[in-house]
Design a protein around this motif. Structure first.
Motif: not given
Length: 305
Positions: A1-23
């Motif tokens: 399966x090909x999956x894309x996680x989309x976040x508006x920002x990638x700052x180290x302090x960005x919890x949404x981006x950090x969680x996306x990386x865990x997914x």
């Protein structure tokens, strides 16, 4: 399966981006093709699933539109964005653009909540949404019975309290600062005293030194669907004070049948103190709860010396 996680920002302090990386790491481990990006061009034909992390930004609405055009399954993880407390913050702006927000949610195949409280927030905001719960605790080596790696607790003359995150009106930092200041003025429990450190922009080795310094992590939040720093602290064997502004840490962890009036409950082997009544309390009540929790930790550390 090909999956894309989309976040508006990638700052180290960005919890949404950090969680996306865990997914992404979880999906790669099971053999999927997965990536996290803020490049809309990565959402194209051939993508099987798009997960959008966050809400209220035009770029996310565009990402949702591209996902449907690509005939991909659209999953949205709003990360607490529909908490009534957060909806009321700058509420006029959100009401102004809510037509696009609702449209995005209605087009989604499913929305991911992190706890039952967030599921209700989402349904109250968009009743037509299909909502499932995903437990983010699985990304960390922590268990409800307290079995997690422990790095020990530094003993000394002060109880070191760490707040880790940005300053924001919904984070409750001012209540923590006031509670510490008031405790320092009250008749002391002899030793230890309190020492508070506010950290908003440390990363890498500098952040690890903050963790080493810390005895207890405090998240005095009014609105937080999860609170990654709580999991990070527990994983490091630290004590934690967290409020019912982060309901994922209270649901399913406590048996309140015998103590329904408790304002402070403990979980994770007694290392997590969960403050009930904080979110809806007055400013003075919030400060009092924080003082009570830190006072208990002060006394416990003193008694262990």
């Amino acid at each position: 399966m090909k999956i894309v996680h989309f976040c508006a920002g990638f700052e180290q302090s960005n919890g949404m981006a950090n969680t996306a990386r865990q997914f992404v790491a979880e999906e790669l481990a099971r053999g999927d093709e997965s990536e996290v990006t803020n490049d809309l061009s990565r959402i194209s034909s051939g993508v099987d699933k798009v997960m959008i992390h966050g809400a209220w930004l035009p770029v996310l609405w565009k990402a949702a539109k591209r996902a449907k055009e690509a005939r991909a399954r659209l999953v949205i993880r709003p990360a607490g964005s529909y908490d009534p407390v957060r909806l009321a913050f700058h509420g006029w702006k959100k009401r102004l653009v809510s037509v696009w927000e609702h449209r995005m949610l209605r087009r989604a195949d499913v929305l991911l909540a992190t706890c039952e409280a967030e599921r209700k927030w989402i349904h109250d905001y968009e009743p037509k949404a299909t909502v499932e719960i995903t437990d983010l605790k699985r990304f960390f080596r922590v268990e409800a019975d307290g079995r997690s790696p422990s790095v020990g607790t530094r003993q000394g003359d002060a109880l070191h309290v760490l707040y880790l995150g940005r300053r924001h009106p919904l984070k409750g930092v001012e209540y923590l600062e006031r509670a510490v200041a008031e405790l320092k003025k009250e008749p002391p429990l002899s030793t230890p005293i309190l020492d508070l450190r506010i950290v908003s922009d440390h990363f890498g080795d500098e952040l690890e030194r903050d963790w080493e310094w810390c005895d207890v992590l405090c998240l005095p939040t009014l609105s937080e669907n999860f609170g990654l720093v709580v999991a990070e602290a527990l994983e490091r064997g630290k004590k934690v004070i967290v409020t019912d502004g982060a309901p994922a840490w209270g649901e399913g962890l406590f048996d309140c049948s015998a103590c329904s009036d408790c304002s402070i409950e403990k979980g994770f082997g007694g290392r997590l103190m969960y403050l009930r009544g904080y979110r809806e309390g007055t400013d003075d009540e919030r400060v009092a709860l924080l003082k009570e929790a830190m006072g208990k930790l002060k006394g416990g550390l003193e008694g262990s010396r």
